[in-house]
Design a protein around this motif. Structure first.
Motif, PDB file in Angstrom:
ATOM      1  N   VAL A  50      31.409  52.016  50.755  1.00  0.00           N
ATOM      2  CA  VAL A  50      31.384  51.065  49.599  1.00  0.00           C
ATOM      3  C   VAL A  50      32.040  49.529  49.781  1.00  0.00           C
ATOM      4  O   VAL A  50      31.445  48.787  49.738  1.00  0.00           O
ATOM      5  N   ALA A  51      33.094  49.898  50.373  1.00  0.00           N
ATOM      6  CA  ALA A  51      34.009  48.650  50.944  1.00  0.00           C
ATOM      7  C   ALA A  51      33.308  47.804  51.883  1.00  0.00           C
ATOM      8  O   ALA A  51      33.296  46.685  51.787  1.00  0.00           O
ATOM      9  N   ASP A  52      32.471  48.419  52.835  1.00  0.00           N
ATOM     10  CA  ASP A  52      31.530  47.561  53.876  1.00  0.00           C
ATOM     11  C   ASP A  52      30.606  46.731  52.999  1.00  0.00           C
ATOM     12  O   ASP A  52      30.292  45.772  53.594  1.00  0.00           O
ATOM     13  N   ARG A  53      30.140  47.063  51.976  1.00  0.00           N
ATOM     14  CA  ARG A  53      29.197  46.381  51.435  1.00  0.00           C
ATOM     15  C   ARG A  53      29.541  45.655  50.019  1.00  0.00           C
ATOM     16  O   ARG A  53      28.745  45.305  49.545  1.00  0.00           O
ATOM     17  N   THR A  54      31.034  45.519  50.178  1.00  0.00           N
ATOM     18  CA  THR A  54      31.666  44.633  49.004  1.00  0.00           C
ATOM     19  C   THR A  54      31.510  43.253  49.578  1.00  0.00           C
ATOM     20  O   THR A  54      32.083  42.960  50.493  1.00  0.00           O
ATOM     21  N   VAL A  55      31.023  42.236  48.736  1.00  0.00           N
ATOM     22  CA  VAL A  55      31.137  40.795  49.485  1.00  0.00           C
ATOM     23  C   VAL A  55      32.218  40.255  49.333  1.00  0.00           C
ATOM     24  O   VAL A  55      32.855  39.671  50.384  1.00  0.00           O
ATOM     25  N   ASP A  56      32.889  40.005  48.069  1.00  0.00           N
ATOM     26  CA  ASP A  56      34.020  39.186  47.984  1.00  0.00           C
ATOM     27  C   ASP A  56      35.084  40.307  47.897  1.00  0.00           C
ATOM     28  O   ASP A  56      35.597  40.914  47.251  1.00  0.00           O
ATOM     29  N   LYS A  57      35.739  40.449  49.462  1.00  0.00           N
ATOM     30  CA  LYS A  57      36.579  41.500  49.617  1.00  0.00           C
ATOM     31  C   LYS A  57      37.880  40.942  49.292  1.00  0.00           C
ATOM     32  O   LYS A  57      38.969  41.931  48.786  1.00  0.00           O
ATOM     33  N   VAL A  58      38.405  39.925  49.353  1.00  0.00           N
ATOM     34  CA  VAL A  58      39.783  39.472  48.869  1.00  0.00           C
ATOM     35  C   VAL A  58      39.898  39.751  47.268  1.00  0.00           C
ATOM     36  O   VAL A  58      40.770  40.203  46.815  1.00  0.00           O
ATOM     37  N   LYS A  59      38.953  39.221  46.593  1.00  0.00           N
ATOM     38  CA  LYS A  59      39.004  39.285  45.159  1.00  0.00           C
ATOM     39  C   LYS A  59      38.737  40.641  44.808  1.00  0.00           C
ATOM     40  O   LYS A  59      39.689  40.878  43.964  1.00  0.00           O
ATOM     41  N   THR A  60      38.035  41.634  45.277  1.00  0.00           N
ATOM     42  CA  THR A  60      38.218  43.056  44.894  1.00  0.00           C
ATOM     43  C   THR A  60      39.498  43.570  45.384  1.00  0.00           C
ATOM     44  O   THR A  60      39.866  44.606  44.657  1.00  0.00           O
ATOM     45  N   ILE A  61      40.095  43.160  46.448  1.00  0.00           N
ATOM     46  CA  ILE A  61      41.578  43.778  46.608  1.00  0.00           C
ATOM     47  C   ILE A  61      42.450  43.294  45.570  1.00  0.00           C
ATOM     48  O   ILE A  61      43.174  44.396  45.233  1.00  0.00           O
ATOM     49  N   LEU A  62      42.550  42.376  45.186  1.00  0.00           N
ATOM     50  CA  LEU A  62      43.149  41.790  43.743  1.00  0.00           C
ATOM     51  C   LEU A  62      42.768  42.881  42.741  1.00  0.00           C
ATOM     52  O   LEU A  62      43.661  43.433  42.087  1.00  0.00           O
ATOM     53  N   HIS A  63      41.736  43.057  42.653  1.00  0.00           N
ATOM     54  CA  HIS A  63      41.193  43.722  41.361  1.00  0.00           C
ATOM     55  C   HIS A  63      41.769  45.374  41.445  1.00  0.00           C
ATOM     56  O   HIS A  63      42.219  45.909  40.495  1.00  0.00           O
ATOM     57  N   THR A  64      41.713  45.970  42.818  1.00  0.00           N
ATOM     58  CA  THR A  64      42.243  47.081  43.077  1.00  0.00           C
ATOM     59  C   THR A  64      43.672  47.109  42.684  1.00  0.00           C
ATOM     60  O   THR A  64      44.180  48.209  42.227  1.00  0.00           O
ATOM     61  N   LEU A  65      44.526  46.177  43.066  1.00  0.00           N
ATOM     62  CA  LEU A  65      45.988  46.310  42.939  1.00  0.00           C
ATOM     63  C   LEU A  65      46.068  46.294  41.278  1.00  0.00           C
ATOM     64  O   LEU A  65      47.059  46.824  40.758  1.00  0.00           O
ATOM     65  N   TYR A  66      45.448  45.331  40.419  1.00  0.00           N
ATOM     66  CA  TYR A  66      45.647  45.353  39.167  1.00  0.00           C
ATOM     67  C   TYR A  66      45.014  46.349  38.703  1.00  0.00           C
ATOM     68  O   TYR A  66      45.784  46.963  37.401  1.00  0.00           O
ATOM     69  N   PHE A  67      44.157  47.211  38.918  1.00  0.00           N
ATOM     70  CA  PHE A  67      43.751  48.585  38.518  1.00  0.00           C
ATOM     71  C   PHE A  67      45.058  49.560  38.355  1.00  0.00           C
ATOM     72  O   PHE A  67      45.139  50.453  37.603  1.00  0.00           O
ATOM     73  N   ARG A  68      45.604  49.451  39.588  1.00  0.00           N
ATOM     74  CA  ARG A  68      46.737  50.439  39.844  1.00  0.00           C
ATOM     75  C   ARG A  68      47.951  50.128  38.982  1.00  0.00           C
ATOM     76  O   ARG A  68      48.661  50.834  38.835  1.00  0.00           O
ATOM     77  N   VAL A  69      48.271  48.841  38.831  1.00  0.00           N
ATOM     78  CA  VAL A  69      49.298  48.454  37.910  1.00  0.00           C
ATOM     79  C   VAL A  69      48.927  48.923  36.451  1.00  0.00           C
ATOM     80  O   VAL A  69      49.909  49.535  35.972  1.00  0.00           O
ATOM     81  N   ALA A  70      47.702  48.996  36.075  1.00  0.00           N
ATOM     82  CA  ALA A  70      47.359  49.505  34.604  1.00  0.00           C
ATOM     83  C   ALA A  70      47.582  50.955  34.720  1.00  0.00           C
ATOM     84  O   ALA A  70      48.195  51.646  33.780  1.00  0.00           O
ATOM     85  N   LEU A  71      47.094  51.753  35.946  1.00  0.00           N
ATOM     86  CA  LEU A  71      47.132  53.129  35.793  1.00  0.00           C
ATOM     87  C   LEU A  71      48.507  53.593  35.798  1.00  0.00           C
ATOM     88  O   LEU A  71      48.840  54.346  34.858  1.00  0.00           O
ATOM     89  N   TYR A  72      49.630  52.962  36.554  1.00  0.00           N
ATOM     90  CA  TYR A  72      50.707  53.688  36.652  1.00  0.00           C
ATOM     91  C   TYR A  72      51.716  53.208  35.395  1.00  0.00           C
ATOM     92  O   TYR A  72      52.884  53.791  35.032  1.00  0.00           O
ATOM     93  N   SER A  73      50.992  51.994  34.751  1.00  0.00           N
ATOM     94  CA  SER A  73      51.664  51.355  33.308  1.00  0.00           C
ATOM     95  C   SER A  73      51.513  52.814  32.246  1.00  0.00           C
ATOM     96  O   SER A  73      52.243  53.012  31.360  1.00  0.00           O
ATOM     97  N   LEU A  74      50.248  53.404  32.559  1.00  0.00           N
ATOM     98  CA  LEU A  74      49.765  54.608  31.575  1.00  0.00           C
ATOM     99  C   LEU A  74      50.652  55.797  31.989  1.00  0.00           C
ATOM    100  O   LEU A  74      50.921  56.302  30.900  1.00  0.00           O
ATOM    101  N   VAL A  75      50.783  55.765  33.062  1.00  0.00           N
ATOM    102  CA  VAL A  75      51.878  56.927  33.593  1.00  0.00           C
ATOM    103  C   VAL A  75      53.109  56.939  32.875  1.00  0.00           C
ATOM    104  O   VAL A  75      53.810  57.763  32.498  1.00  0.00           O
ATOM    105  N   GLY A  76      53.856  55.575  33.025  1.00  0.00           N
ATOM    106  CA  GLY A  76      54.843  55.234  32.396  1.00  0.00           C
ATOM    107  C   GLY A  76      54.850  55.715  30.787  1.00  0.00           C
ATOM    108  O   GLY A  76      55.830  56.296  30.430  1.00  0.00           O
TER     109      GLY A  76
END
Length: 320
Positions: free
Chosen positions: A65-91
């Motif tokens: 899926v990553a190979d076929r993702t066009v805007d890789k930089v923007k998507t990396i940022l989104h994965t980091l935001y997603f993980r911030v939200a996930l671990y906030s839920l864990v908290g």
């Protein structure tokens, strides 16, 4: 190597990656410590272990899926935001009364975070080929592997100290903070990355009839074909390759419960050394007699197949 160390973009991205790795290590230690305080700790450990093992089976899908993702930089940022939200839920979940239910929620979030991490790694790999010069690629991979391994040991020590002095809820929020800081670092270098990609754009294949397994099979065939063109590989006798393969096999089915500390005789002859507790996360390892003491972590155990049991390791075993 000196030129690589002066590459500010490479070093900044490496620092961002190490931050997120620290968060992963600390979270794992905190979660295992949390589980051990429960009455049914064995079931809790099993749930956590499953959440750690399942992502091993999904790595190739996330890479596809990553190979076929066009805007890789923007998507990396989104994965980091997603993980911030996930671990906030864990908290928030860690603020509840300790129970197996909290462990299930935390393990599910851990699984989703690992998927996001795999996706992020797949997105970063082609970017790394633009960040460093072609002649520095081998040095960059060696640097990340060597320094990352040293940092990993330090992360475990720091994580163990933090687990002993902080609440589980605070640790979860700190973990979310590491991903938030990693995202901030990436935001700061995004203009440089986009300028670099403008000068050396990535070629992304777009196909309307794309098929995951067909494309993976094609890619594997192409990779094998290219590897066979390398003179050093072509010179390796077939008998040597077979001997190395057979050095990864034992006679009969051996589950993890059958393993003990000591030597294990392999199908090719010779022995490997088993240690049940000296892995990078305290798990079992296996070391080939020709590996110079460099152990292989058993990262996934007891994968039952039609003709045996597979234990996934992270290093090739070499006979004497």
């Amino acid at each position: 190597m000196k030129k690589l160390l002066k590459n500010k973009l490479f070093m900044t991205m490496f620092a961002s990656d190490m931050l997120s790795n620290f968060g992963d290590v600390m979270y794992y230690l905190a979660l295992m410590s949390y589980v051990l305080q429960l009455p049914d700790a064995k079931l809790g450990i099993a749930i956590v272990s499953i959440s750690e093992t399942l992502p091993i089976l999904t790595g190739f899908i996330m890479g596809y899926v990553a190979d076929r993702t066009v805007d890789k930089v923007k998507t990396i940022l989104h994965t980091l935001y997603f993980r911030v939200a996930l671990y906030s839920l864990v908290g928030l979940a860690m603020g509840l009364t300790p129970s197996l239910g909290v462990v299930v929620i935390a393990s599910l979030i851990n699984f989703l975070s690992d998927l996001a991490g795999q996706y992020e790694n797949g997105l970063y790999t082609p970017l790394s080929l633009r960040i460093v010069a072609d002649e520095e690629r081998s040095d960059s991979f060696a640097f990340r592997q060597a320094v990352g391994s040293v940092f990993y040991i330090g992360f475990q020590s720091i994580g163990a100290v933090l687990v002993s002095i902080m609440t589980y809820q605070a640790l979860a929020f700190v973990n979310a903070g590491t991903f938030a800081l990693a995202a901030l670092i990436l935001l700061l270098v995004t203009p440089s990355l986009k300028r670099l990609l403008g000068e050396r754009p990535l070629q992304i294949e777009e196909s309307k009839d794309a098929s995951l397994f067909r494309d993976l099979w094609t890619s594997m065939r192409e990779a094998v074909h290219e590897c066979l063109k390398i003179p050093e590989i072509k010179q390796i006798p077939v008998a040597t390759l077979l001997a190395v393969l057979r050095y990864h096999v034992v006679g009969g089915r051996a589950f993890s419960s059958d393993l003990t500390n000591g030597n294990l005789t392999m199908l090719a002859g010779g022995t490997t050394a088993i240690n049940l507790t000296n892995g990078s996360t305290g798990g079992p390892t296996i070391t080939g007699s020709g590996n110079g003491g460099n152990k292989s972590n058993i990262v996934a155990a007891n994968v039952v197949c039609t003709n045996g049991v597979v234990h996934v390791i992270d290093r090739v075993l070499l006979p004497q």
